[in-house]
Write a protein that holds these residues in place. Structure first.
Motif, short mmCIF file in Angstrom:
data_model
loop_
_atom_site.label_atom_id
_atom_site.label_comp_id
_atom_site.label_asym_id
_atom_site.label_seq_id
_atom_site.Cartn_x
_atom_site.Cartn_y
_atom_site.Cartn_z
N ARG A 267 0.66 -1.34 0.10
CA ARG A 267 0.02 0.14 -0.09
C ARG A 267 0.96 1.09 0.49
NH1 ARG A 267 -4.79 0.15 1.94
NH2 ARG A 267 -4.07 -2.07 3.72
N ASP A 268 1.74 1.56 0.57
CA ASP A 268 2.73 2.72 1.24
C ASP A 268 3.57 2.40 -0.26
OD1 ASP A 268 4.20 4.69 3.27
OD2 ASP A 268 5.64 3.42 2.57
N HIS A 269 3.68 2.35 -0.77
CA HIS A 269 4.99 1.73 -2.16
C HIS A 269 4.17 2.06 -3.50
CE1 HIS A 269 9.32 0.91 -0.78
NE2 HIS A 269 8.20 0.67 0.71
N GLY A 270 2.41 1.67 -2.98
CA GLY A 270 1.99 2.31 -4.60
C GLY A 270 1.79 1.16 -5.41
N TYR A 271 2.27 0.24 -5.27
CA TYR A 271 2.31 -1.00 -5.94
C TYR A 271 1.17 -2.35 -5.93
CZ TYR A 271 4.18 -5.26 -8.36
OH TYR A 271 5.13 -5.95 -10.02
N THR A 272 0.30 -1.46 -7.00
CA THR A 272 -1.05 -2.43 -7.35
C THR A 272 -1.49 -3.39 -8.42
OG1 THR A 272 -1.20 -1.04 -9.56
CG2 THR A 272 -1.99 -0.13 -7.28
N ALA A 273 0.04 -4.13 -8.73
CA ALA A 273 0.09 -5.13 -9.49
C ALA A 273 0.02 -6.29 -8.57
CB ALA A 273 1.43 -5.37 -10.56
N PRO A 274 -0.87 -6.94 -9.54
CA PRO A 274 -1.12 -8.55 -9.49
C PRO A 274 0.54 -9.28 -9.48
CG PRO A 274 -2.09 -8.91 -11.44
CD PRO A 274 -1.44 -6.98 -10.70
N LEU A 275 -0.53 -10.28 -7.52
CA LEU A 275 1.38 -10.92 -7.54
C LEU A 275 1.42 -12.25 -6.37
CD1 LEU A 275 3.30 -7.78 -5.37
CD2 LEU A 275 4.46 -9.04 -8.03
N ASP A 276 1.71 -13.29 -6.65
CA ASP A 276 2.21 -14.64 -6.05
C ASP A 276 3.13 -14.52 -4.98
OD1 ASP A 276 2.16 -17.41 -5.20
OD2 ASP A 276 1.52 -18.00 -7.19
N ILE A 277 3.59 -14.28 -3.98
CA ILE A 277 4.16 -14.14 -3.25
C ILE A 277 4.67 -15.67 -2.26
CG2 ILE A 277 5.61 -13.15 -0.94
CD1 ILE A 277 3.74 -10.37 -2.29
N SER A 278 5.68 -15.96 -1.95
CA SER A 278 6.56 -16.67 -1.12
C SER A 278 7.27 -16.65 -0.35
CB SER A 278 6.65 -18.39 -2.13
OG SER A 278 5.94 -18.57 -2.86
N ILE A 279 7.25 -16.46 0.82
CA ILE A 279 8.14 -16.69 1.93
C ILE A 279 8.61 -17.55 2.20
CG2 ILE A 279 8.20 -15.30 3.84
CD1 ILE A 279 5.62 -13.72 3.54
N MET A 280 9.66 -18.00 2.34
CA MET A 280 10.29 -19.09 2.84
C MET A 280 12.00 -18.67 3.49
SD MET A 280 10.32 -20.52 -1.17
CE MET A 280 10.59 -19.35 -1.41
N ALA A 281 12.32 -19.77 5.06
CA ALA A 281 13.38 -19.69 5.69
C ALA A 281 13.91 -20.57 6.24
CB ALA A 281 13.14 -19.04 6.67
#
Length: 330
Positions: free
Chosen positions: A81-95
């Motif tokens: 929201r803060d960066h104004g990024y509006t494109a749809p995304l698939d996000i994976s978080i791993m550690a």
């Protein structure tokens, strides 16, 4: 094309507690620690607009939502929201290691996600930009009660001292000889307590004492250990370095426990005592306390006995990360 960020976790040796603005706004703060070769990865794939969802986020749970406001992950939602990024995304978080274990994983993730967004938007950012932006996200956007060392260790990598004075941050890479650095990194182990926790839940008492000045004596002592340990690490004798550094870690741990009654507990104290009896020269609990990993320093000649003495306890050797926050390419 998928974009992947990799950001190191960290171990803090000395000065933790002095890296809170509530403290260094009125006194000098400094920390000494290192980024380790265990990482948080964030992968993002741009999606088309024909799917029936706009965001798919995979971490300890799976989110698949049609609107930004419906995202539950606070860092992802508020940073997008803060960066104004509006494109749809698939996000994976791993550690590589579990979250909430005292290794700065929350800030490492925030630095990595900010780095990822800068890359997706075609914006350039320095390591300092990434650290400061992660601090802003955590403290200002999310209102979290966090210090500022984890973001800097994650962004810069390496073995560094950070000094905090008012609004200024100064980085001083520790200048070690190769034999001394090899002796140190070859003697560091994480010992898992078996308990994960939210750092914020352990910090209320510590922050109250920090704001009131009740912890100033102990925080000043931790700050003095930053100065002393910096000098020890830049010495010439590997064996002497390990002996002195191990003793300082133990001294710092005894001081840290006075910052709050929630830092340790009988289970953690018993495991720490076992580790020292098995050959560790010293150590400390990583992070805010109450669980996660113990960091123990064990010279090479004591390591076989150390492993035997801790039996089935999970022991993880760690090394030094020198790259910091990175975008992985091809």
């Amino acid at each position: 094309m998928m974009t992947v960020s990799r950001t190191p976790l960290r171990v803090s040796f000395f000065g933790g507690g002095t890296d809170y603005p509530e403290y260094f706004a009125r006194a000098r703060g400094a920390v000494l620690g290192m980024a380790i070769n265990q990482y948080v990865y964030v992968a993002a794939l741009r999606l088309t607009n024909i799917l029936d969802y706009r965001y798919r986020i995979s971490y300890s749970k799976m989110e698949q939502v049609a609107a930004l406001d419906a995202i539950e992950h606070p860092v992802v939602r508020e940073t997008l929201r803060d960066h104004g990024y509006t494109a749809p995304l698939d996000i994976s978080i791993m550690a590589d290691l579990p979250a909430r274990s005292g290794l700065g994983s929350s800030s490492s993730f925030t630095v990595g996600f900010v780095n990822l967004l800068f890359e997706l938007q075609g914006r350039r950012a320095t390591k300092m930009d990434l650290a400061r932006e992660a601090v802003r996200v955590e403290r200002d956007l999310l209102g979290e009660n966090v210090g500022v060392q984890d973001q800097h260790h994650a962004a810069f990598g390496g073995l560094n001292r950070f000094d905090f004075e008012g609004g200024r941050t100064r980085i001083s890479p520790v200048q070690m000889t190769a034999p001394c650095q090899e002796a140190l990194t070859g003697s560091l182990f994480l010992v898992y307590t078996g308990v994960t926790r939210f750092a914020s839940a352990t910090l209320d008492e510590q922050m109250a004492k920090t704001k009131s000045g009740a912890s100033d004596k102990d925080l000043s002592h931790l700050l003095a250990l930053v100065d002393q340990s910096h000098s020890v690490l830049e010495g010439q004798d590997p064996a002497r370095l390990l002996t002195e550094f191990g003793a300082m870690l133990h001294e710092g741990w005894e001081t840290k426990k006075r910052l709050s009654s929630k830092v340790s507990n009988p289970q953690i104290d018993a495991l720490y005592d076992r580790a020292r009896a098995a050959g560790a020269l010293g150590g400390k609990l990583c992070g805010a306390g109450a669980g996660g990993f113990l960091l123990m320093l064990v010279p090479p000649e004591r390591q076989a006995g150390f492993r035997a003495g801790l039996g089935e306890t999970s022991i993880i050797p760690i090394g030094l990360d020198t790259m910091g926050a990175t975008i992985l390419r091809g």
